[in-house]
Design a protein around this motif. Structure first.
Motif, PDB file in Angstrom:
ATOM      1  N   SER A  55      55.073 -29.383 -19.171  1.00 52.02           N
ATOM      2  CA  SER A  55      55.734 -28.519 -17.963  1.00 52.02           C
ATOM      3  C   SER A  55      57.122 -28.484 -18.170  1.00 52.02           C
ATOM      4  N   PHE A  56      57.752 -29.115 -19.034  1.00 54.94           N
ATOM      5  CA  PHE A  56      59.358 -28.706 -19.460  1.00 54.94           C
ATOM      6  C   PHE A  56      59.547 -29.858 -20.235  1.00 54.94           C
ATOM      7  N   ASP A  57      60.671 -29.698 -20.862  1.00 51.90           N
ATOM      8  CA  ASP A  57      61.045 -30.484 -22.231  1.00 51.90           C
ATOM      9  C   ASP A  57      61.366 -31.773 -21.596  1.00 51.90           C
ATOM     10  N   SER A 105      58.566 -36.237 -17.110  1.00 52.70           N
ATOM     11  CA  SER A 105      57.935 -35.327 -17.966  1.00 52.70           C
ATOM     12  C   SER A 105      56.835 -34.911 -17.114  1.00 52.70           C
ATOM     13  N   GLY A 106      56.205 -33.851 -17.741  1.00 50.53           N
ATOM     14  CA  GLY A 106      54.917 -33.349 -16.960  1.00 50.53           C
ATOM     15  C   GLY A 106      53.932 -32.462 -18.031  1.00 50.53           C
ATOM     16  N   GLY A 107      53.093 -32.108 -17.352  1.00 52.05           N
ATOM     17  CA  GLY A 107      51.958 -31.435 -18.214  1.00 52.05           C
ATOM     18  C   GLY A 107      51.343 -30.145 -17.461  1.00 52.05           C
ATOM     19  N   GLN A 108      51.122 -29.177 -18.171  1.00 56.46           N
ATOM     20  CA  GLN A 108      50.524 -27.862 -17.615  1.00 56.46           C
ATOM     21  C   GLN A 108      48.935 -28.074 -17.977  1.00 56.46           C
ATOM     22  N   ASP A 119      54.610 -33.454 -12.851  1.00 54.34           N
ATOM     23  CA  ASP A 119      56.029 -33.707 -12.913  1.00 54.34           C
ATOM     24  C   ASP A 119      56.205 -35.077 -12.487  1.00 54.34           C
ATOM     25  N   ILE A 120      56.589 -35.977 -13.327  1.00 54.13           N
ATOM     26  CA  ILE A 120      56.630 -37.470 -12.881  1.00 54.13           C
ATOM     27  C   ILE A 120      57.713 -38.035 -13.670  1.00 54.13           C
TER      28      ILE A 120
END
Lengths: 593, 593
Positions: B361-363, B397-400, B407-408
């Motif tokens: 979800s982001f770099d 980090s995070g995932g889509q 976002d964690i």
């Protein structure tokens, strides 16, 4: 005359003046928070005596808008008046504009007294009523004054000099700073209506308003001159000497002519739209206006070293009176005969034992049991309640001394307190402690800092319907801005500000709890570095908190350490001024928990 | 080409265009936070790759304005470019306007690309430069594009349908709500430029921007029609079927013509001045504009029950990946060979084991030791550092996933941590806990709530130069408004909002600590009553905090109880999805403290 009869008389006048509603604010021409006796028109008309409340009378209905502090009081005082209570901050309450729009038809007018409405309030009213086709009409002579037969005469209290040894700054220096601020925005004149700003600027005081030592006056500052408009009968020799060539004195009633003369040269004039009335603005037609808060408020809000010394000395005196009072209270209540009024009177006597005592700084809030839950309770003959050796008693009071103003609230258990009372008290006290002991980076606003006072209550689903703190003047208004610890858009807290820190908890009809200290904002030397300044609170109020009400299980080690250190300091600073019996009482009251 | 060479080429073009300075914002025509590759002009020109930074190039000097998150990174990346770092929020830093006024003479012009500046930003620039006699000149073709030889082509990623089973609301229902909002303000058209607002409204997604599944497009809504302007090559059959008669599709490049046609009937048009560019505004000359935030943002910020279910499911998946990662990390680092980049890549692989995984979800911010103190550190080949079995490692980090975005941030001790590290970590963690566990009355703003996350750090004279939290979209932007937990004037927090809660502590060059969970805002049933609604946070992130870094002596009983209950919940929800070895690891990682 009953409230209903007064309103009927007012409605007759409204019909003559061809207005569909009349606005009766809690205001004098200086937009003071506390009013001279002759300006208490709303209280006289409605019977509601809370310090905040806006009354609008229509031809059929009438409403009074007040905030959470006064809901309970208004519900007690309004019945029979025909006035509806409009609760500010509660969903579904119409704004004054919405209400007026619902009462008046397009083309009709709302009447106001232009001397009793600030520039910004008048403009807001006009803007909001315009879409409804409702006009705001200035009524020349106040309608209440026409029916108020025994309206008091204006005060003639003499002017007093506020000496530089307390003020810490000369009038010449203050005028220089104000003129520099004017030059910075290109203002050729600054008309000042706020009485505490005038008192600070000219280092003068008077007793025109109960508890607030100001003089009813206006001041006009220009680059070369300063004119004080005040009733000539109030002017004394020492004041003439004190002002010397720094200010010219003119009669108060001449201010209209003075402003007309000023307006002739079409200067750029600085007006504080919040503390200057619409009538003043009208007199300056043709001038370019610089509408911005007067720079005096922010200057006044930063106390210098001399002022800090004065405040500390005043708080030793005030703490001595509080200790005498608390000892007396604990002994007198079980004997019987103590009431809310007599207790407040006794506290005043203890304060008056100090030769420097001038007055109390506001009407004492002396609330026993359920009365304590009325946030700004004002005891009178009718509500006066006897204190019994059980339940909680809340006393919020303050003194005016030439070197400082005090404001302190203590809540006392008059018997063995219930668990709920201890829990609530401890959450309030730890709110005061957390707010006081948490340093913060420079630039932090009061609405953020006050969260620390609320958190321990929020954890239990409890909130209080008032701000956490306000500024305090020096031998001046007990409330002063622009800084605050409230959810308002006020400027960041700065070094030298003085605040009350006073969270509370109110169980309607059962008890009220508030723990209030005053504290200066000082630089935190430990944490400040070249990159960032940290600030912290430095408490100046000296008085123990009731140990009987403290549930240490609800406190963290740090909170307990703060409290024990505070109590130690209270004992150290007050005991030299107390006799043996009081020292003994204080030793017990402040021993470590 | 070096940065210095690029700037020299740009200055030649500036002379031709007769502008004294050129403004290169971090922006695309949709004012997106993260940019499509072809819009990363500032990064290409300057070499500074932080996600926030405004570049202005004058004929002699150049400056880049960025905030506290990026000072350290900018100081590493800017040397040699000839660009001065201008630190936002630091005393003495000129504003862009002040800087431009110091570089340009009266009568000269600052060049902008009108598609890359919001209506409000352009107006502010003009207003502020006017007193200096400096004009803002729209330059038709972007000057960077003229020198950027290998500028990427715009994305042609296909449109995807975001199904109602995840969205929880149909496009028809959403359009109805938006049209009702338009009717309420008398708007006959609403032009929408914000890509996440468009994706939400039409329940579509795409992959035009890395990590943020939006489609480059514009939407115009009128009472009867809805037009989606998007590259026709991106449109697929399922999307055509999904939109049906609800929306007409037109080519992206036709939006200018479409707006000119719209403007002919002189409608009242709703534009969000913050997310719509100046070029759009210019196309609507003659129309009455209703400039206000688009109503879509506040609608999008309130998650419905279906969305909440989706987010929770996504967080189970994400938690499983995080547990696998943390177990692997603890074992791999001592063996050697793990770097910041390889570690981030490994985490991506663990996430990708879930069949629903779409993208990160982001770099990933993967910062070891001193690199962890760079608040939004972006690791590259050059900075990539080997993880050793000592010191702290921060991974944000995070995932889509189609049903939710995660976002964690976790901070891990790679060896026995020093006392300072444990103290700092515990203050950060208790900040996350206090902020999460404190209920608050409805109507409270984020700038007030976030104080609870800062307090434990402030007590030690530590602050963090970023907000405490932001909204998160559903399979959309990892940052979304209008709500925030920042010192900004954002609307009160409401039920259904989703927030990150992420205080931090950064010891420059030594270590960085951040503890981040996502939490929904839900009604607090225990405290709510008829008079007042109370809200509370409900955490959805599932992943243990490193027990090695927790100093329980610095925690209150309540904080410890919260942490133990959280860890118990993490174990309960994740263990059914893990193999025996991972269950064993998780049991240890979540055992009570």
């Amino acid at each position: 005359m009953t409230a209903a009869e007064k309103i009927a008389a007012l409605r007759d006048l409204m019909k003559t003046e061809k207005i569909g509603a009349y606005y009766i604010p809690s205001a004098d021409p200086h937009l003071s928070e506390y009013l001279p006796e002759d300006a208490k028109r709303r209280a006289w008309l409605s019977g509601f005596t809370g310090s905040m409340g806006e009354l609008v009378v229509g031809l059929k209905k009438a409403g009074i808008w007040t905030d959470g502090r006064y809901f309970y009081q208004a519900e007690l005082q309004l019945p029979g008046s025909g006035i509806d209570l409009q609760k500010l901050g509660v969903t579904g309450t119409p704004t004054i504009t919405q209400w007026v729009a619902s009462q008046l038809k397009s083309g009709e007018a709302l009447g106001i007294d232009p001397t009793l409405m600030s520039i910004s309030a008048a403009a807001k009213l006009e803007t909001e009523l315009k879409p409804h086709g409702i006009k705001v009409k200035s009524v020349a002579k106040n309608l209440i004054d026409r029916i108020w037969a025994d309206q008091p005469e204006p005060s003639l209290a003499p002017l007093e000099v506020h000496p530089t040894r307390f003020a810490g700054e000369t009038v010449a220096s203050k005028l220089k700073r104000v003129r520099a601020a004017m030059a910075a925005v290109g203002a050729q004149a600054h008309v000042i209506g706020a009485l505490d700003a005038i008192a600070w600027l000219l280092n003068i005081r008077s007793q025109d308003i109960k508890c607030t030592p100001v003089a009813v006056s206006y001041v006009v500052v220009t680059p070369k001159a300063c004119t004080l408009y005040v009733d000539g009968r109030k002017v004394t020799g020492p004041v003439l000497k004190h002002l010397g060539k720094l200010a010219t004195i003119m009669e108060y009633r001449e201010v209209g002519n003075g402003l007309r003369d000023l307006a002739r040269s079409k200067p750029r004039v600085w007006l504080d739209a919040g503390t200057t009335n619409r009538w003043i603005q009208n007199k300056l037609k043709g001038c370019e206006l610089h509408l911005a808060p007067t720079p005096i408020m922010a200057m006044k809000a930063v106390k210098n070293a001399k002022q800090m010394d004065g405040f500390r000395a005043a708080h030793v005196r005030d703490g001595v009176a509080m200790v005498k009072f608390l000892k007396w209270l604990g002994e007198a209540v079980p004997k019987g005969g103590v009431t809310e009024m007599s207790s407040a009177a006794r506290l005043r006597e203890f304060r008056a034992e100090a030769k420097e005592f001038k007055d109390i700084s506001f009407d004492t809030i002396s609330g026993y049991a359920g009365n304590g839950s009325i946030i700004h309770y004002s005891v009178d003959e009718e509500s006066d309640t006897k204190l019994k050796p059980r339940g909680l008693y809340l006393i919020d009071s303050g003194g005016q001394y030439p070197d400082g103003t005090t404001d302190i609230t203590r809540t006392v258990a008059l018997g063995k307190p219930a668990k709920l009372m201890k829990d609530c008290f401890t959450r309030v006290l730890t709110g005061t402690i957390d707010c006081t002991m948490t340093p913060f980076p420079a630039g932090t606003t009061g609405r953020r800092i006050e969260m620390f006072a609320r958190r321990n209550l929020w954890l239990a689903g409890i909130d209080y319907a008032h701000g956490t703190g306000h500024g305090v003047g020096q031998y001046l208004g007990v409330h002063e801005g622009p800084h605050s610890l409230k959810d308002l858009d006020t400027p960041p807290v700065v070094e030298g500000n003085l605040f009350s820190i006073e969270p509370g908890c109110y169980e309607n009809g059962k008890f009220g709890i508030r723990c209030e200290n005053l504290a200066f904002v000082v630089k935190d030397e430990k944490f400040s570095n070249d990159e960032r300044t940290w600030l912290r609170f430095d408490t100046i109020t000296l008085c123990p908190f009731d140990r009987e009400l403290i549930e240490t299980k609800l406190m963290t080690t740090d909170q307990l350490a703060w409290l024990n250190a505070y109590h130690k300091q209270v004992f150290k600073e007050l005991s030299p001024h107390l006799d043996k019996a009081h020292v003994s009482w204080l030793r017990k009251a402040t021993r470590a928990l």
